[in-house]
Design a protein around this motif. Sequence first.
Motif, short mmCIF file in Angstrom:
data_model
loop_
_atom_site.label_atom_id
_atom_site.label_comp_id
_atom_site.label_asym_id
_atom_site.label_seq_id
_atom_site.Cartn_x
_atom_site.Cartn_y
_atom_site.Cartn_z
N VAL A 26 21.72 30.74 10.09
CA VAL A 26 21.10 29.42 9.94
C VAL A 26 21.89 28.57 8.95
CG1 VAL A 26 19.05 28.22 9.04
CG2 VAL A 26 18.78 30.13 10.65
N ARG A 27 22.33 29.18 7.87
CA ARG A 27 23.10 28.44 6.87
C ARG A 27 24.44 27.96 7.44
NH1 ARG A 27 23.40 32.15 3.38
NH2 ARG A 27 25.52 32.87 3.80
N GLU A 28 25.16 28.85 8.10
CA GLU A 28 26.47 28.48 8.65
C GLU A 28 26.33 27.46 9.77
OE1 GLU A 28 29.35 29.20 7.47
OE2 GLU A 28 28.66 30.63 5.97
N LEU A 29 25.32 27.64 10.61
CA LEU A 29 25.13 26.70 11.71
C LEU A 29 24.72 25.33 11.19
CD1 LEU A 29 25.26 26.35 14.73
CD2 LEU A 29 22.97 27.36 14.91
N GLY A 30 23.90 25.32 10.14
CA GLY A 30 23.54 24.05 9.51
C GLY A 30 24.75 23.31 8.98
N HIS A 31 25.66 24.04 8.34
CA HIS A 31 26.89 23.43 7.83
C HIS A 31 27.74 22.87 8.97
CE1 HIS A 31 26.76 26.08 3.94
NE2 HIS A 31 25.94 25.04 3.88
N LEU A 32 27.88 23.65 10.05
CA LEU A 32 28.67 23.19 11.19
C LEU A 32 28.08 21.93 11.81
CD1 LEU A 32 29.45 26.57 12.99
CD2 LEU A 32 31.12 25.05 11.94
N LEU A 33 26.78 21.93 12.01
CA LEU A 33 26.12 20.77 12.63
C LEU A 33 26.22 19.55 11.75
CD1 LEU A 33 23.05 22.71 14.02
CD2 LEU A 33 24.61 21.36 15.42
N SER A 34 26.05 19.73 10.45
CA SER A 34 26.16 18.62 9.52
C SER A 34 27.56 18.02 9.55
CB SER A 34 25.81 19.08 8.10
OG SER A 34 25.97 18.03 7.18
N GLY A 35 28.58 18.88 9.51
CA GLY A 35 29.94 18.40 9.50
C GLY A 35 30.35 17.70 10.78
N GLU A 36 29.79 18.14 11.92
CA GLU A 36 30.20 17.59 13.20
C GLU A 36 29.35 16.40 13.66
OE1 GLU A 36 31.27 19.28 17.70
OE2 GLU A 36 31.12 20.64 15.99
N PHE A 37 28.07 16.41 13.30
CA PHE A 37 27.15 15.41 13.86
C PHE A 37 26.43 14.59 12.80
CE2 PHE A 37 27.37 18.94 16.93
CZ PHE A 37 27.96 18.26 17.98
N GLY A 38 26.72 14.85 11.52
CA GLY A 38 26.08 14.09 10.46
C GLY A 38 24.74 14.68 10.05
N SER A 39 24.04 14.01 9.15
CA SER A 39 22.79 14.45 8.54
C SER A 39 23.07 15.61 7.57
CB SER A 39 21.74 14.85 9.58
OG SER A 39 20.45 14.91 8.98
N GLU A 40 22.10 15.94 6.76
CA GLU A 40 22.27 16.98 5.74
C GLU A 40 22.15 18.37 6.34
OE1 GLU A 40 23.05 16.48 2.56
OE2 GLU A 40 23.17 14.31 2.95
N SER A 41 22.86 19.32 5.74
CA SER A 41 22.75 20.71 6.18
C SER A 41 21.31 21.20 6.12
CB SER A 41 23.64 21.62 5.32
OG SER A 41 25.00 21.32 5.48
N ALA A 42 20.60 20.81 5.06
CA ALA A 42 19.22 21.25 4.89
C ALA A 42 18.33 20.74 6.03
CB ALA A 42 18.68 20.79 3.54
#
Length: 246
Positions: A26-42
């Motif tokens: 969940v943590r790694e996927l959150g970072h990937l999604l944030s970096g690629e599509f915006g919004s905060e990892s949290a």
Amino acid sequence: MIENLTLFIDFDNTLSDMAALDAQFVRELGHLLSGEFGSESATWESALKPELDATRGRYAVKFTGDPLAAYNQWIEAEREKVTTAVFASAGVPLPSAEPIAPLAKRLQFDALTACNAALPEAKSCLRELFEMGVHIQMASTQESEYLLAALIGAGLESYIESKFGPDLVDCAKEGPEFYQRIFQQCEIRPSRAIVVDDQAMCLDWAEEAGARVVQACLLPDSPEPEFPIVLRSLADLPKLVQMGLA
């Protein structure tokens, strides 16, 4: 002969700590999604957690007591359902440049290869079994693409031949049919199969399919074993295979 044995080993709570891997994923996927599509990892992490729980619930409803209920069709639709729900919950529009299912597979692979929740002695255990000439296969509820990525992340992939999730035999790991199909695909007699799993129910099905079984009780909160051959440390598995099951 040891070299004629095939070991079918579970992944979650047998080679890897499921709760720890879930948290890392969940943590790694959150970072990937944030970096690629915006919004905060949290924000992404908050969207991911309930959807991962929901998909496991839908799996149970769909396949408990009915392992042949078209797993491959279900998992493809489930990837789209989960991805759509996560983006909606995060308040981010779905990307239009990449179809949803390939996007979900790519993100899952990239996140899992950055994770490692392998249990102590997992790597040395698999290496020793491999050097003994034992064929090692996965036998997991997780699909093969998940297993491939998670095993790469854990540094275990090179020791394992087929990554049997349900998708490779189009049968959920919810009955003896799963084991029957993977034994057939490996072209082995069930009597030459050893199944290692933490779940007693899965071992019941494996025995029904004709295999010998070992119950893995490797975590501090593991339930009391229900089978006579019990694995308390992965370091003991090569000796069990060589001395007690060959």
